[in-house]
Design an enzyme around this catalytic site. Structure first.
Site, PDB file in Angstrom:
ATOM      1  N   GLU A  18      -7.853   2.084   2.365  1.00  0.00           N
ATOM      2  CA  GLU A  18      -7.366   1.823   1.003  1.00  0.00           C
ATOM      3  C   GLU A  18      -8.087   0.598   0.435  1.00  0.00           C
ATOM      4  O   GLU A  18      -8.268  -0.389   1.130  1.00  0.00           O
ATOM      5  CB  GLU A  18      -5.844   1.591   1.060  1.00  0.00           C
ATOM      6  CG  GLU A  18      -5.217   1.344  -0.272  1.00  0.00           C
ATOM      7  CD  GLU A  18      -5.602   2.403  -1.308  1.00  0.00           C
ATOM      8  OE1 GLU A  18      -5.315   3.582  -1.088  1.00  0.00           O
ATOM      9  OE2 GLU A  18      -6.222   2.044  -2.334  1.00  0.00           O
ATOM     10  N   LYS A  68      -2.806 -15.134  -5.097  1.00  0.00           N
ATOM     11  CA  LYS A  68      -3.571 -14.928  -6.326  1.00  0.00           C
ATOM     12  C   LYS A  68      -2.580 -14.565  -7.421  1.00  0.00           C
ATOM     13  O   LYS A  68      -1.410 -14.296  -7.122  1.00  0.00           O
ATOM     14  CB  LYS A  68      -4.628 -13.847  -6.132  1.00  0.00           C
ATOM     15  CG  LYS A  68      -4.071 -12.460  -5.883  1.00  0.00           C
ATOM     16  CD  LYS A  68      -5.183 -11.451  -5.901  1.00  0.00           C
ATOM     17  CE  LYS A  68      -4.661 -10.048  -5.863  1.00  0.00           C
ATOM     18  NZ  LYS A  68      -5.677  -9.046  -5.967  1.00  0.00           N
ATOM     19  N   PHE A 111     -15.986 -11.994  -8.481  1.00  0.00           N
ATOM     20  CA  PHE A 111     -15.799 -12.619  -7.161  1.00  0.00           C
ATOM     21  C   PHE A 111     -16.707 -13.814  -6.931  1.00  0.00           C
ATOM     22  O   PHE A 111     -17.075 -14.124  -5.798  1.00  0.00           O
ATOM     23  CB  PHE A 111     -15.976 -11.574  -6.040  1.00  0.00           C
ATOM     24  CG  PHE A 111     -14.651 -11.071  -5.542  1.00  0.00           C
ATOM     25  CD1 PHE A 111     -13.838 -10.303  -6.352  1.00  0.00           C
ATOM     26  CD2 PHE A 111     -14.180 -11.406  -4.280  1.00  0.00           C
ATOM     27  CE1 PHE A 111     -12.594  -9.865  -5.924  1.00  0.00           C
ATOM     28  CE2 PHE A 111     -12.939 -10.983  -3.829  1.00  0.00           C
ATOM     29  CZ  PHE A 111     -12.149 -10.210  -4.660  1.00  0.00           C
ATOM     30  N   VAL A 162       0.829  -1.205   0.000  1.00  0.00           N
ATOM     31  CA  VAL A 162       0.000   0.000   0.000  1.00  0.00           C
ATOM     32  C   VAL A 162       0.868   1.261   0.000  1.00  0.00           C
ATOM     33  O   VAL A 162       0.683   2.166  -0.820  1.00  0.00           O
ATOM     34  CB  VAL A 162      -0.962   0.007   1.216  1.00  0.00           C
ATOM     35  CG1 VAL A 162      -1.651   1.357   1.366  1.00  0.00           C
ATOM     36  CG2 VAL A 162      -2.005  -1.090   1.057  1.00  0.00           C
ATOM     37  N   GLY A 220      -7.142 -16.133   0.325  1.00  0.00           N
ATOM     38  CA  GLY A 220      -5.972 -15.921   1.188  1.00  0.00           C
ATOM     39  C   GLY A 220      -5.577 -14.465   1.096  1.00  0.00           C
ATOM     40  O   GLY A 220      -6.419 -13.595   0.887  1.00  0.00           O
ATOM     41  N   LEU A 231      -7.160  -0.682  -2.797  1.00  0.00           N
ATOM     42  CA  LEU A 231      -6.437  -1.245  -3.947  1.00  0.00           C
ATOM     43  C   LEU A 231      -6.305  -2.755  -3.818  1.00  0.00           C
ATOM     44  O   LEU A 231      -6.303  -3.311  -2.718  1.00  0.00           O
ATOM     45  CB  LEU A 231      -5.061  -0.584  -4.098  1.00  0.00           C
ATOM     46  CG  LEU A 231      -4.007  -0.705  -2.996  1.00  0.00           C
ATOM     47  CD1 LEU A 231      -3.351  -2.068  -2.952  1.00  0.00           C
ATOM     48  CD2 LEU A 231      -2.961   0.363  -3.172  1.00  0.00           C
ATOM     49  N   THR A 281      -5.804  -0.690   7.547  1.00  0.00           N
ATOM     50  CA  THR A 281      -7.144  -1.155   7.900  1.00  0.00           C
ATOM     51  C   THR A 281      -7.201  -1.331   9.409  1.00  0.00           C
ATOM     52  O   THR A 281      -6.470  -2.154   9.974  1.00  0.00           O
ATOM     53  CB  THR A 281      -7.439  -2.487   7.177  1.00  0.00           C
ATOM     54  OG1 THR A 281      -7.248  -2.277   5.771  1.00  0.00           O
ATOM     55  CG2 THR A 281      -8.848  -2.956   7.445  1.00  0.00           C
ATOM     56  N   ARG A 309       1.249 -14.251   1.673  1.00  0.00           N
ATOM     57  CA  ARG A 309       0.630 -14.228   2.999  1.00  0.00           C
ATOM     58  C   ARG A 309      -0.724 -14.934   2.954  1.00  0.00           C
ATOM     59  O   ARG A 309      -1.563 -14.629   2.109  1.00  0.00           O
ATOM     60  CB  ARG A 309       0.483 -12.780   3.485  1.00  0.00           C
ATOM     61  CG  ARG A 309       1.828 -12.153   3.842  1.00  0.00           C
ATOM     62  CD  ARG A 309       1.707 -10.715   4.266  1.00  0.00           C
ATOM     63  NE  ARG A 309       1.490  -9.816   3.158  1.00  0.00           N
ATOM     64  CZ  ARG A 309       1.440  -8.476   3.265  1.00  0.00           C
ATOM     65  NH1 ARG A 309       1.588  -7.918   4.447  1.00  0.00           N
ATOM     66  NH2 ARG A 309       1.246  -7.719   2.216  1.00  0.00           N
ATOM     67  N   CYS A 315      -5.263  -9.510   3.407  1.00  0.00           N
ATOM     68  CA  CYS A 315      -6.401  -8.665   3.789  1.00  0.00           C
ATOM     69  C   CYS A 315      -7.659  -9.448   4.166  1.00  0.00           C
ATOM     70  O   CYS A 315      -8.107  -9.379   5.312  1.00  0.00           O
ATOM     71  CB  CYS A 315      -6.723  -7.691   2.667  1.00  0.00           C
ATOM     72  SG  CYS A 315      -5.439  -6.437   2.498  1.00  0.00           S
TER      73      CYS A 315
HETATM   74  P1  NAD Z   1       3.115  -4.542   4.118  1.00  0.00           P
HETATM   75  O1  NAD Z   1       3.418  -5.525   5.168  1.00  0.00           O
HETATM   76  O2  NAD Z   1       3.302  -4.904   2.687  1.00  0.00           O
HETATM   77  O3  NAD Z   1       3.954  -3.207   4.371  1.00  0.00           O
HETATM   78  C1  NAD Z   1       4.055  -2.588   5.586  1.00  0.00           C
HETATM   79  C2  NAD Z   1       5.409  -1.866   5.678  1.00  0.00           C
HETATM   80  O4  NAD Z   1       5.465  -1.147   6.901  1.00  0.00           O
HETATM   81  C3  NAD Z   1       6.600  -2.817   5.677  1.00  0.00           C
HETATM   82  O5  NAD Z   1       7.522  -2.406   4.702  1.00  0.00           O
HETATM   83  C4  NAD Z   1       7.183  -2.676   7.082  1.00  0.00           C
HETATM   84  O6  NAD Z   1       8.590  -2.835   7.122  1.00  0.00           O
HETATM   85  C5  NAD Z   1       6.773  -1.257   7.413  1.00  0.00           C
HETATM   86  N1  NAD Z   1       6.758  -0.960   8.849  1.00  0.00           N
HETATM   87  C6  NAD Z   1       6.388  -1.762   9.875  1.00  0.00           C
HETATM   88  N2  NAD Z   1       6.492  -1.087  11.051  1.00  0.00           N
HETATM   89  C7  NAD Z   1       6.945   0.154  10.733  1.00  0.00           C
HETATM   90  C8  NAD Z   1       7.231   1.321  11.501  1.00  0.00           C
HETATM   91  N3  NAD Z   1       7.086   1.324  12.815  1.00  0.00           N
HETATM   92  N4  NAD Z   1       7.664   2.417  10.851  1.00  0.00           N
HETATM   93  C9  NAD Z   1       7.824   2.438   9.511  1.00  0.00           C
HETATM   94  N5  NAD Z   1       7.551   1.359   8.733  1.00  0.00           N
HETATM   95  C10 NAD Z   1       7.102   0.240   9.336  1.00  0.00           C
HETATM   96  O7  NAD Z   1       1.608  -4.095   4.378  1.00  0.00           O
HETATM   97  P2  NAD Z   1       0.531  -3.687   3.281  1.00  0.00           P
HETATM   98  O8  NAD Z   1       0.062  -4.904   2.572  1.00  0.00           O
HETATM   99  O9  NAD Z   1       1.036  -2.535   2.519  1.00  0.00           O
HETATM  100  O10 NAD Z   1      -0.666  -3.229   4.223  1.00  0.00           O
HETATM  101  C11 NAD Z   1      -0.613  -2.046   5.005  1.00  0.00           C
HETATM  102  C12 NAD Z   1      -2.007  -1.771   5.544  1.00  0.00           C
HETATM  103  O11 NAD Z   1      -2.901  -1.524   4.456  1.00  0.00           O
HETATM  104  C13 NAD Z   1      -2.620  -2.917   6.333  1.00  0.00           C
HETATM  105  O12 NAD Z   1      -3.412  -2.408   7.368  1.00  0.00           O
HETATM  106  C14 NAD Z   1      -3.500  -3.614   5.303  1.00  0.00           C
HETATM  107  O13 NAD Z   1      -4.581  -4.291   5.881  1.00  0.00           O
HETATM  108  C15 NAD Z   1      -4.007  -2.439   4.490  1.00  0.00           C
HETATM  109  N6  NAD Z   1      -4.357  -2.771   3.110  1.00  0.00           N
HETATM  110  C16 NAD Z   1      -3.594  -3.621   2.385  1.00  0.00           C
HETATM  111  C17 NAD Z   1      -3.935  -3.905   1.065  1.00  0.00           C
HETATM  112  C18 NAD Z   1      -3.121  -4.865   0.236  1.00  0.00           C
HETATM  113  O14 NAD Z   1      -3.610  -5.283  -0.817  1.00  0.00           O
HETATM  114  N7  NAD Z   1      -1.928  -5.248   0.651  1.00  0.00           N
HETATM  115  C19 NAD Z   1      -5.055  -3.305   0.485  1.00  0.00           C
HETATM  116  C20 NAD Z   1      -5.796  -2.414   1.257  1.00  0.00           C
HETATM  117  C21 NAD Z   1      -5.445  -2.151   2.572  1.00  0.00           C
END
Ligand code: NAD
Length: 431
Positions: free
Chosen positions: A148, A321, A249, A11, A257, A150, A121, A328, A260
């Site tokens: 978000e 996917k 869907f 994200v 999986g 995406l 989230t 994950r 999210c």
């Molecule tokens: P991710 O695990 O891919 O990335 C998170 C990043 O944050 C990592 O690079 C990690 O090193 C960094 N991080 C952790 N602790 C930190 C800190 N204290 N300071 C700075 N950086 C730190 O996570 P993601 O998939 O990008 O998801 C982030 C959020 O967005 C989650 O809450 C997720 O539910 C939500 N979200 C994800 C998606 C998706 O498709 N991945 C879509 C919508 C919403």
């Protein structure tokens, strides 16, 4: 505008890159030094289609930079996005420790008004909880909820042209600034919905639970189809033609999986219990999802007379996917765990996710060619619907496999085609 993005995962990196594409200067913060080293050298640590050209442009034009120093980014930026992980705790509740500790850190150091935009989230009430932290330290900053939506694999497309943007805030200045920031992304008229912080937070969970429900519903129908001799593909097409239901869907498979859907349905279920409004539907979604893979694995066991010890399997697809390297909660990992537990060996192919899977299954040996995995294998198990697998060389599959049996968890092929080819073919919800 000057932006900071805290967390450079799927994200955060997409958010930072896409905002830089519109001319903003963006500084991204992360605590993962290895990841930062790659990013600082212009290397993207994740696989996300379409991200590279935008990233390279913004990076080379110095609109996108990276740091481990939160205070440096915070003093530079007017708007600070939080894109931090909120993984599930043992109880199913979302772990808010990163969101709250970064908020605490920012609150202590920011003395002028900044807009803190939370993209993670988070359960209902978290934005206000973070806002209280800023108040506690006398910081005039305002915390906004901006969930978000995406999808990995389409993240850039989704960010650049979102179906909608949801902003939860009661602060008029924050509203005006975010409206301006997001204008380039909604030029075709897609809406920005402004609402309360609580409504924005709940919207995200409601959306993901609904999507998960569609999948679990079709998976349950697929089980029924198998019992009563119906073909779930025919049912799916006819059901999806109803505009009230929609075509997307509705694909049955081996369960959802990713980082999210599983965690978000768990989190809303937990929230429901805490609030004294148990969410029966959400609980059922999880139960169906958990058992869906078990049904599939049982087919593998049954085929081999309930004993697969010493057998070897070829696995196609490891990511949760297609078009992502994210493993994950990937169903494929559950398949590997199952094979490991039953003393079977495996060779796997995935175009992008191999290394991430190997981090959890060190015994995996990289295969450059998907047909190599089949050599000497007792069967092929398809876990992810990468497009590479849709039209393979069936003769080569048959030649390489020891036994011509295919367990297709994604319904890629037609049973009436596979049988005359000489395959024993198992899929989901079809005769
Ligand atoms: P991710 O695990 O891919 O990335 C998170 C990043 O944050 C990592 O690079 C990690 O090193 C960094 N991080 C952790 N602790 C930190 C800190 N204290 N300071 C700075 N950086 C730190 O996570 P993601 O998939 O990008 O998801 C982030 C959020 O967005 C989650 O809450 C997720 O539910 C939500 N979200 C994800 C998606 C998706 O498709 N991945 C879509 C919508 C919403």
């Amino acid at each position: 505008m000057d932006i900071a993005v805290v967390g450079t995962g799927y994200v955060g990196l997409v958010t930072g890159t896409c905002l830089a594409e519109t001319g903003c200067r963006v500084i991204c913060v992360d605590t993962d030094i290895k990841k930062l080293d790659l990013l600082k050298n212009g290397i993207i640590p994740i696989y996300e289609p379409g991200l590279e050209p935008l990233f390279k442009r913004a990076f080379s034009q110095k609109r996108l930079s990276f740091t481990s120093k939160l205070d440096e980014a915070a003093s530079f930026a007017q708007i600070i996005f939080l894109a931090l992980p909120t993984p599930p705790k043992e109880s199913g509740a979302a772990d808010l420790s990163r969101v709250l500790s970064v908020s605490e850190n920012l609150a202590q150091n920011i003395k002028t008004k900044k807009i803190i935009v939370n993209k993670s989230t988070v359960p209902v009430g978290t934005t206000m909880q973070a806002q209280k932290i800023f108040k506690k330290y006398g910081s005039p900053s305002v915390v906004v909820s901006n969930p978000e939506f995406l999808r990995e694999g389409f993240a850039v497309e989704d960010f650049m042209k979102p179906d909608r943007i949801v902003v939860g805030t009661t602060d008029s200045e924050a509203r005006e600034i975010l409206e301006r920031l997001y204008q380039p992304f909604v030029r075709q008229g897609n809406p920005i919905y402004f609402m309360s912080e609580e409504s924005a937070e709940l919207t995200k969970y409601a959306a993901n639970s609904f999507l998960a429900m569609k999948i679990s519903f079709m998976n349950e129908m697929a089980r029924m189809a198998e019992k009563c001799g119906a073909d779930i593909d025919d049912v799916r097409l006819a059901v999806g033609a109803d505009e009230r239901i929609g075509r997307r869907f509705l694909f049955p498979g081996i369960g959802f999986g990713g980082s999210c859907l599983p965690k978000d349905v768990q989190a809303i279920t937990h929230m429901g219990r805490e609030l004294g409004t148990p969410l029966r539907l959400a609980e059922a979604i999880l139960e169906v999802n958990k058992t869906q893979i078990e049904f599939f694995l049982q087919k593998i066991l049954s085929h081999f007379g309930n004993n697969i010890s010493g057998r070897k399997f070829a696995i196609w697809g490891l990511s949760f996917k297609p078009d992502t390297d994210d493993v994950r909660e990937a169903p494929a990992l559950k398949v590997l765990e199952f094979l490991r537990k039953h003393n079977s060996s495996f060779a796997a192919f995935d175009p992008e996710a191999f290394q991430n899977a190997k981090n959890e299954f060190p015994e995996l040996v990289e295969m450059i060619d998907m047909y190599e995995t089949l050599k000497g294998a007792d069967g092929l198990i398809i876990c992810t619907e990468w497009s590479h697998f849709r039209n393979p060389d069936f003769n080569l599959i048959k030649k390489n496999l020891k036994c011509p049996v295919v367990f297709d968890g994604r319904n890629l092929y037609r049973p009436e085609f596979m049988k005359p080819m000489g395959f024993t073919y198992y899929s989901v919800g079809r005769p």
